[in-house]
Design a protein around this motif. Structure first.
Motif, PDB file in Angstrom:
ATOM      1  N   GLN A  29       0.809  -1.215   0.000  1.00 32.29           N
ATOM      2  CA  GLN A  29       0.000   0.000   0.000  1.00 32.29           C
ATOM      3  C   GLN A  29       0.849   1.275   0.000  1.00 32.29           C
ATOM      4  O   GLN A  29       0.550   2.221  -0.723  1.00 32.29           O
ATOM      5  N   LEU A  30       1.887   1.304   0.802  1.00 30.65           N
ATOM      6  CA  LEU A  30       2.744   2.485   0.833  1.00 30.65           C
ATOM      7  C   LEU A  30       3.417   2.695  -0.526  1.00 30.65           C
ATOM      8  O   LEU A  30       3.491   3.825  -1.029  1.00 30.65           O
ATOM      9  N   LEU A  31       3.875   1.625  -1.121  1.00 27.14           N
ATOM     10  CA  LEU A  31       4.488   1.714  -2.445  1.00 27.14           C
ATOM     11  C   LEU A  31       3.471   2.204  -3.473  1.00 27.14           C
ATOM     12  O   LEU A  31       3.805   3.014  -4.350  1.00 27.14           O
ATOM     13  N   ALA A  32       2.237   1.738  -3.375  1.00 24.98           N
ATOM     14  CA  ALA A  32       1.188   2.174  -4.298  1.00 24.98           C
ATOM     15  C   ALA A  32       0.925   3.673  -4.163  1.00 24.98           C
ATOM     16  O   ALA A  32       0.763   4.379  -5.168  1.00 24.98           O
ATOM     17  N   VAL A  33       0.909   4.179  -2.944  1.00 22.16           N
ATOM     18  CA  VAL A  33       0.681   5.607  -2.723  1.00 22.16           C
ATOM     19  C   VAL A  33       1.842   6.429  -3.281  1.00 22.16           C
ATOM     20  O   VAL A  33       1.637   7.465  -3.915  1.00 22.16           O
ATOM     21  N   VAL A  34       3.075   5.959  -3.073  1.00 21.41           N
ATOM     22  CA  VAL A  34       4.238   6.673  -3.586  1.00 21.41           C
ATOM     23  C   VAL A  34       4.236   6.682  -5.115  1.00 21.41           C
ATOM     24  O   VAL A  34       4.480   7.725  -5.747  1.00 21.41           O
ATOM     25  N   ILE A  35       3.950   5.548  -5.714  1.00 24.35           N
ATOM     26  CA  ILE A  35       3.890   5.476  -7.179  1.00 24.35           C
ATOM     27  C   ILE A  35       2.783   6.380  -7.711  1.00 24.35           C
ATOM     28  O   ILE A  35       2.970   7.101  -8.697  1.00 24.35           O
ATOM     29  N   ALA A  36       1.612   6.374  -7.051  1.00 22.03           N
ATOM     30  CA  ALA A  36       0.505   7.223  -7.479  1.00 22.03           C
ATOM     31  C   ALA A  36       0.861   8.699  -7.341  1.00 22.03           C
ATOM     32  O   ALA A  36       0.515   9.511  -8.203  1.00 22.03           O
ATOM     33  N   ALA A  37       1.577   9.061  -6.276  1.00 25.30           N
ATOM     34  CA  ALA A  37       1.971  10.457  -6.073  1.00 25.30           C
ATOM     35  C   ALA A  37       2.936  10.926  -7.153  1.00 25.30           C
ATOM     36  O   ALA A  37       2.785  12.020  -7.711  1.00 25.30           O
ATOM     37  N   VAL A  38       3.921  10.108  -7.460  1.00 28.49           N
ATOM     38  CA  VAL A  38       4.905  10.478  -8.488  1.00 28.49           C
ATOM     39  C   VAL A  38       4.232  10.544  -9.864  1.00 28.49           C
ATOM     40  O   VAL A  38       4.464  11.482 -10.636  1.00 28.49           O
ATOM     41  N   ALA A  39       3.405   9.563 -10.163  1.00 21.72           N
ATOM     42  CA  ALA A  39       2.726   9.553 -11.464  1.00 21.72           C
ATOM     43  C   ALA A  39       1.781  10.748 -11.593  1.00 21.72           C
ATOM     44  O   ALA A  39       1.735  11.396 -12.654  1.00 21.72           O
ATOM     45  N   SER A  40       1.053  11.073 -10.536  1.00 23.20           N
ATOM     46  CA  SER A  40       0.134  12.210 -10.608  1.00 23.20           C
ATOM     47  C   SER A  40       0.899  13.529 -10.710  1.00 23.20           C
ATOM     48  O   SER A  40       0.426  14.472 -11.348  1.00 23.20           O
ATOM     49  N   LEU A  41       2.080  13.601 -10.101  1.00 24.10           N
ATOM     50  CA  LEU A  41       2.914  14.798 -10.226  1.00 24.10           C
ATOM     51  C   LEU A  41       3.316  15.023 -11.680  1.00 24.10           C
ATOM     52  O   LEU A  41       3.211  16.137 -12.206  1.00 24.10           O
ATOM     53  N   VAL A  42       3.769  13.954 -12.334  1.00 20.76           N
ATOM     54  CA  VAL A  42       4.201  14.066 -13.728  1.00 20.76           C
ATOM     55  C   VAL A  42       3.018  14.397 -14.634  1.00 20.76           C
ATOM     56  O   VAL A  42       3.105  15.290 -15.493  1.00 20.76           O
ATOM     57  N   ILE A  43       1.917  13.702 -14.445  1.00 18.16           N
ATOM     58  CA  ILE A  43       0.730  13.936 -15.281  1.00 18.16           C
ATOM     59  C   ILE A  43       0.199  15.349 -15.071  1.00 18.16           C
ATOM     60  O   ILE A  43      -0.144  16.050 -16.031  1.00 18.16           O
ATOM     61  N   SER A  44       0.138  15.802 -13.817  1.00 20.54           N
ATOM     62  CA  SER A  44      -0.368  17.146 -13.522  1.00 20.54           C
ATOM     63  C   SER A  44       0.520  18.224 -14.124  1.00 20.54           C
ATOM     64  O   SER A  44       0.024  19.250 -14.589  1.00 20.54           O
ATOM     65  N   ALA A  45       1.823  18.009 -14.103  1.00 18.41           N
ATOM     66  CA  ALA A  45       2.743  19.001 -14.649  1.00 18.41           C
ATOM     67  C   ALA A  45       2.507  19.200 -16.137  1.00 18.41           C
ATOM     68  O   ALA A  45       2.636  20.316 -16.656  1.00 18.41           O
ATOM     69  N   VAL A  46       2.136  18.151 -16.831  1.00 17.11           N
ATOM     70  CA  VAL A  46       1.934  18.238 -18.280  1.00 17.11           C
ATOM     71  C   VAL A  46       0.504  18.632 -18.626  1.00 17.11           C
ATOM     72  O   VAL A  46       0.268  19.579 -19.383  1.00 17.11           O
ATOM     73  N   VAL A  47      -0.453  17.933 -18.044  1.00 21.84           N
ATOM     74  CA  VAL A  47      -1.853  18.099 -18.438  1.00 21.84           C
ATOM     75  C   VAL A  47      -2.483  19.366 -17.859  1.00 21.84           C
ATOM     76  O   VAL A  47      -3.269  20.037 -18.535  1.00 21.84           O
ATOM     77  N   LEU A  48      -2.131  19.710 -16.633  1.00 25.97           N
ATOM     78  CA  LEU A  48      -2.795  20.826 -15.964  1.00 25.97           C
ATOM     79  C   LEU A  48      -2.048  22.152 -16.079  1.00 25.97           C
ATOM     80  O   LEU A  48      -2.331  23.095 -15.334  1.00 25.97           O
ATOM     81  N   LYS A  49      -1.118  22.267 -17.000  1.00 27.05           N
ATOM     82  CA  LYS A  49      -0.327  23.485 -17.137  1.00 27.05           C
ATOM     83  C   LYS A  49      -1.191  24.723 -17.373  1.00 27.05           C
ATOM     84  O   LYS A  49      -0.989  25.751 -16.711  1.00 27.05           O
ATOM     85  N   PRO A  50      -2.176  24.699 -18.271  1.00 22.54           N
ATOM     86  CA  PRO A  50      -2.995  25.910 -18.463  1.00 22.54           C
ATOM     87  C   PRO A  50      -3.798  26.286 -17.220  1.00 22.54           C
ATOM     88  O   PRO A  50      -3.959  27.461 -16.914  1.00 22.54           O
ATOM     89  N   PHE A  51      -4.291  25.289 -16.492  1.00 21.47           N
ATOM     90  CA  PHE A  51      -5.053  25.561 -15.274  1.00 21.47           C
ATOM     91  C   PHE A  51      -4.151  26.164 -14.194  1.00 21.47           C
ATOM     92  O   PHE A  51      -4.554  27.070 -13.469  1.00 21.47           O
ATOM     93  N   ARG A  52      -2.918  25.660 -14.102  1.00 22.87           N
ATOM     94  CA  ARG A  52      -1.960  26.171 -13.119  1.00 22.87           C
ATOM     95  C   ARG A  52      -1.576  27.611 -13.459  1.00 22.87           C
ATOM     96  O   ARG A  52      -1.484  28.459 -12.570  1.00 22.87           O
ATOM     97  N   GLN A  53      -1.383  27.908 -14.742  1.00 27.76           N
ATOM     98  CA  GLN A  53      -1.041  29.264 -15.149  1.00 27.76           C
ATOM     99  C   GLN A  53      -2.183  30.239 -14.872  1.00 27.76           C
ATOM    100  O   GLN A  53      -1.958  31.369 -14.439  1.00 27.76           O
TER     101      GLN A  53
END
Length: 110
Positions: A32-56
């Protein structure tokens, strides 16, 4: 409001990544801890790319609010500075025992 939208979208991406790790078989207590860490890293990468206009947009909204707040403080401070200067000019200078005016008597340099 744009910051709330960005936060909700980022949370949904994290939950989606966490669900994906669960579907990939990381269901055991030890994983479970590994799953949360993997999900956090993956969501960080996806958010950086996909949510760029929303963040700006959220960043621009925050910067605009800060600029308005600074401008209001400047306007308020300039009004009180002018009143203080008018009060200072209107006050007559008084002489102290050593012959200096009241403004000179407060000085550290004699």
């Amino acid at each position: 409001m744009s910051m709330v939208r960005y936060l909700i979208l980022r949370t949904l991406i994290f939950v989606g990544c966490l669900a994906a790790t669960w579907l990939l078989g990381m269901r055991d207590r030890e994983e479970q801890l590994l799953a949360v860490v993997i999900a956090a890293v993956a969501s960080l990468v996806i958010s950086a790319v996909v949510l760029k206009p929303f963040r700006q947009q959220a960043s621009a909204d925050i910067a605009e609010r800060v600029d308005r707040r600074v401008e209001r403080k400047r306007e308020h401070a300039s009004g009180s500075d002018e009143a203080a200067e008018d009060a200072e000019v209107g006050r007559p200078a008084t002489r102290t025992d050593d012959g200096a005016t009241s403004g000179e008597a407060d000085s550290d340099f004699r």
